[in-house]
Write a protein that holds these residues in place. Structure first.
Motif, PDB file in Angstrom:
ATOM      1  N   ARG A  81      24.166  80.265  75.882  1.00 51.90           N
ATOM      2  CA  ARG A  81      22.730  79.991  75.972  1.00 51.90           C
ATOM      3  C   ARG A  81      21.948  81.288  76.174  1.00 51.90           C
ATOM      4  O   ARG A  81      20.897  81.502  75.572  1.00 51.90           O
ATOM      5  N   LYS A  82      22.506  82.176  77.014  1.00 49.96           N
ATOM      6  CA  LYS A  82      21.832  83.451  77.292  1.00 49.96           C
ATOM      7  C   LYS A  82      21.692  84.280  76.014  1.00 49.96           C
ATOM      8  O   LYS A  82      20.630  84.820  75.709  1.00 49.96           O
ATOM      9  N   SER A  83      22.792  84.362  75.236  1.00 47.84           N
ATOM     10  CA  SER A  83      22.718  85.199  74.022  1.00 47.84           C
ATOM     11  C   SER A  83      21.763  84.587  72.995  1.00 47.84           C
ATOM     12  O   SER A  83      21.021  85.297  72.319  1.00 47.84           O
TER      13      SER A  83
ATOM     14  N   GLN B 263      18.344  86.240  71.282  1.00 48.49           N
ATOM     15  CA  GLN B 263      18.105  86.268  69.830  1.00 48.49           C
ATOM     16  C   GLN B 263      16.755  85.663  69.473  1.00 48.49           C
ATOM     17  O   GLN B 263      16.031  86.173  68.626  1.00 48.49           O
ATOM     18  N   ASN B 264      16.440  84.537  70.108  1.00 48.53           N
ATOM     19  CA  ASN B 264      15.208  83.809  69.749  1.00 48.53           C
ATOM     20  C   ASN B 264      14.000  84.227  70.590  1.00 48.53           C
ATOM     21  O   ASN B 264      12.911  83.689  70.408  1.00 48.53           O
ATOM     22  N   ASN B 265      14.261  85.125  71.560  1.00 48.18           N
ATOM     23  CA  ASN B 265      13.202  85.607  72.434  1.00 48.18           C
ATOM     24  C   ASN B 265      12.479  84.463  73.169  1.00 48.18           C
ATOM     25  O   ASN B 265      11.255  84.378  73.174  1.00 48.18           O
ATOM     26  N   ILE B 266      13.260  83.553  73.725  1.00 45.49           N
ATOM     27  CA  ILE B 266      12.706  82.455  74.533  1.00 45.49           C
ATOM     28  C   ILE B 266      13.545  82.328  75.803  1.00 45.49           C
ATOM     29  O   ILE B 266      14.719  82.705  75.807  1.00 45.49           O
ATOM     30  N   PRO B 267      12.963  81.797  76.885  1.00 43.95           N
ATOM     31  CA  PRO B 267      13.752  81.631  78.112  1.00 43.95           C
ATOM     32  C   PRO B 267      14.930  80.679  77.874  1.00 43.95           C
ATOM     33  O   PRO B 267      14.812  79.742  77.081  1.00 43.95           O
TER      34      PRO B 267
ATOM     35  N   PHE C  80      26.788  75.247  70.064  1.00 45.52           N
ATOM     36  CA  PHE C  80      27.364  74.631  71.270  1.00 45.52           C
ATOM     37  C   PHE C  80      28.529  73.715  70.904  1.00 45.52           C
ATOM     38  O   PHE C  80      29.599  73.785  71.506  1.00 45.52           O
ATOM     39  N   ILE C  81      28.326  72.859  69.888  1.00 41.56           N
ATOM     40  CA  ILE C  81      29.421  71.918  69.567  1.00 41.56           C
ATOM     41  C   ILE C  81      30.615  72.654  68.958  1.00 41.56           C
ATOM     42  O   ILE C  81      31.759  72.255  69.147  1.00 41.56           O
TER      43      ILE C  81
END
Length: 726
Positions: free
Chosen positions: A543-545, A549-553, A595-596
């Motif tokens: 999730r962090k990476s 990449q998407n520049n969102i929290p 994720f999946i």
């Protein structure tokens, strides 16, 4: 009539070769025209005890029965063993004038051996006049516990039976019940003026029943999982309210379980149809209020589940007793949370004081039973005045199967007995527990007990602990709860001896059922398994990476409860991912693939059994409410008005909008936010969330030093999540 004749009659009418238990002695007693009192557990063959003597006696036996459905069943059963239908009839409000006349004609002609009546029909003068004119063989009272205010099913009209019987005929009475504590037994005999009755009491032990109490967490999911593992088996689920019955039945149907609802709110035809479908095995599971099951003689009910705890131990015993009547497996699973007890206490408000006190006392017994760590079978039988050695339970209750930790309790029991003695045996458990643990309640203050020398003698332990000590001391026979004074704790001789000379006493560590769904916050659905910490860390890193990449929290992608749920459910398709908490179809499509893929690889490498059989579909009506909510927001209605229309608080409305947004649906509440926050404030909060590491409200609240209310922050978080994530 001698033994051989009786056996011959049993074979002729009922096709049985042998009597069960004490049936033969009871029947002989009734035929000798003696008053008879039968306490026999469900499934013991009570009805035969008055049906056979009625068939063998001159005149008509009058059987008082509380339920129309029960009468119909019994009459049908008797007609099946006879060659003519007039052998048995019922007389109640469901009959037409013509039908009533037919019943009377059959009785006058001497063809009717059993007449089933509701107590209400018996009080009508015209019926009394008619019955006075015909020969009566004896009176039978089925479900006799209804006479006693201490019985679990008290009916005031039952209290008048004796005076009505005296008006009709001076014949013997047989009273029968499947549940009677010593108190109820005495009450029935006194009220019917049959202290001379011969008492036949069978053991209350049903050794094929398994008793288990579970904490009320994730209850719907647990029930579905349980039933799926017993596919095709017959079962009953009891719920307290009609609404819950309807919801539960629908939920089971949605999840592919063959279930129907049964409660008093359904019309008689539907009720009868559902009952018959269950008996005929066209349906596996009946979800019901306690209105169901009276007189249901289905021998192969394999499980009885209580979604809510019953009002008394008698009710519990009677309802669980509908399992395993054929002597086969019968599992009795009950979900318990103290919150349910509080709801039941609320129902008592507004009733006469004596009734409230009785109700509270019965509730305190069911709490004791639920929370006890001793053998459940021993506890039930002790309640019904029977001594039982728990070694004979054979692990047929959860407490014997998984014994609790033991501790030496001599000192604790001695402290308890000292306090009961100091309080002169005049207080109930609640007061004694507060006194021991040093809790200053209003009652303790009013008695000035907080100034007493022994006050707080056991303050190292809480009331929950002391409650368990009291329960175990009562079951061990050192104290008893005096029913006449609504449950004050009194000494037995054994207790007085212990106080004078304390000896070793083994206490069992008590259960803790305190945390139920409502208090736990988020409970992961597959919580039967252990939480997968390793996978969780991997998902957090992923999730962090992705957030970089998407520049969102990170929380915009999936919130932590969602990741935790993935670690229980192990979704490996987009479709399965939508079953995880807070994941809608849109969100699964947008962010789900990596994720999946990671989970699939992890599952294969670690050879993990996925609990996919636990994926429980939720009810459609929730999505109907969701659609209504979104439509009302589209119409720009104030959130307060939306809540009022659905009977919800502002807090609940915001909670629903949060759930909708976190599962990936876009919701525009700008019209509402613009009314409460100006543009600068909105911008400040929005900017905070776009740079924050966490979406936690408490953190945001402190960040702004309380300049914004929790509600304002929640609404802005919804706006941010809706625009950024969806």
């Amino acid at each position: 009539m001698d033994q051989n004749d009786l056996k011959e009659a049993l074979r002729t009418f009922f096709g049985f070769d042998q009597f069960k238990g004490q049936q033969e002695n009871i029947i002989t007693n009734v035929l000798q025209k003696k008053n008879t009192f039968v306490i026999m557990p469900t499934g013991g063959g009570k009805s035969l005890c008055y049906q056979l003597p009625a068939l063998l006696s001159e005149g008509t036996a009058i059987v008082v029965s509380p339920l129309i459905a029960l009468m119909k069943n019994q009459v049908d059963a008797i007609r099946n063993v006879s060659d003519h239908n007039s052998v048995a009839h019922f007389l109640n409000s469901s009959l037409s004038k013509t039908e009533i006349n037919r019943v009377k004609d059959d009785i006058l002609a001497g063809r009717t051996k059993l007449l089933y009546v509701a107590p209400e029909s018996l009080t009508k003068q015209e019926n009394i006049d008619f019955l006075t004119s015909v020969p009566i063989s004896f009176f039978a009272i089925d479900e006799a516990h209804c006479i006693s205010e201490w019985g679990h099913d008290f009916r005031p009209e039952y209290r008048r039976l004796r005076e009505i019987f005296e008006k009709i005929s001076d014949v013997a009475i047989i009273a029968l019940t499947a549940t009677a504590t010593p108190k109820v037994q005495a009450d029935i005999q006194k009220n019917l003026n049959m202290m001379d009755a011969t008492l036949y009491k069978s053991s209350f032990n049903r050794d094929n029943l398994y008793y288990e109490i579970r904490a009320k967490r994730d209850v719907e999911k647990e029930i579905i999982k349980y039933i799926r593992q017993r596919q095709g088996k017959s079962g009953i689920i009891y719920c307290l309210s009609r609404k819950k019955v309807e919801e539960m039945a629908e939920l089971l149907q949605v999840n592919g379980i063959n279930a129907l609802a049964y409660h008093a709110g359904l019309d008689a035809t539907t009720r009868a149809k559902h009952q018959d479908m269950f008996l005929m095995e066209e349906v596996d599971v009946i979800v019901a209020t306690i209105a169901f099951g009276m007189g249901i003689d289905k021998p192969d009910v394999r499980f009885v589940i209580h979604h809510d705890i019953p009002k008394s131990l008698e009710s519990y015993y009677q309802e669980t007793g509908r399992a395993g009547r054929d002597g086969g497996v019968g599992e009795c699973i009950t979900f318990y949370s103290y919150k349910d007890i509080e709801k039941l206490e609320k129902f008592l408000q507004g009733k006469p004081v004596a009734e409230q006190e009785i109700g509270k006392q019965l509730l305190s017994e069911i709490v004791s039973y639920s929370e006890t760590s001793v053998c459940r079978r021993k506890f039930i039988l002790h309640y019904f005045g029977e001594v039982f050695d728990e070694k004979q339970c054979n692990e047929m209750c959860d407490n014997c199967k998984h014994p609790r930790e033991k501790l030496e309790g001599k000192e604790f029991v001695h402290q308890l007995l000292q306090v009961v003695d100091f309080l002169q045996e005049q207080q109930k458990s609640k007061h004694v527990c507060a006194f021991l643990s040093g809790g200053v309640t209003a009652e303790i203050k009013s008695y000035r007990h907080d100034q007493a020398p022994l006050f707080g003698i056991g303050k190292d332990h809480d009331e929950h602990f002391w409650n368990a000590v009291i329960r175990q001391t009562v079951v061990a026979g050192l104290l008893y709860k005096d029913i006449e004074t609504y449950g004050t704790l009194k000494f037995t001789e054994k207790g007085k001896a212990f106080l004078a000379n304390p000896v070793s006493f083994t206490l069992l560590k008590q259960h803790d059922y305190s945390a139920s769904d409502e208090e736990d916050g988020i409970v992961a659905p597959g919580k039967g398994g252990a939480f997968d910490e390793v996978l969780y860390e991997m998902l957090i890193d992923l999730r962090k990476s992705l957030s970089k990449q998407n520049n969102i929290p990170p929380f915009v992608i999936f919130q932590e409860p969602t990741l935790k749920d993935m670690c229980f459910q192990y979704p490996i398709t987009i479709d399965e991912l939508t079953n995880c908490q807070g994941v809608g179809a849109g969100k699964a499509q947008r962010y789900g693939q990596p994720f999946i893929e990671m989970i699939q690889q992890y599952v294969e490498e670690n050879d993990i059994d996925r609990p996919q059989d636990l994926v429980v579909k939720s009810l459609i009506n929730k999505s109907v409410l969701k659609v209504q909510l979104i439509q009302n927001i589209d119409r720009k209605l104030p959130l307060e008005d939306i809540g009022r229309a659905q009977g919800k608080s502002m807090d609940e409305v915001i909670e629903e909008i949060e759930a909708i947004v976190s599962s990936g649906t876009r919701v525009n509440i700008n019209y509402y936010i613009d009314d409460i926050l100006d543009a600068d404030n909105q911008e400040e909060i929005y900017e905070y969330f776009s740079e924050a590491e966490t979406d936690d409200l408490a953190t945001a609240y402190h960040e702004f030093d309380g300049d914004y209310t929790e509600e304002e922050l929640r609404l802005m978080r919804i706006k941010f999540m809706s625009e950024m994530a969806n």
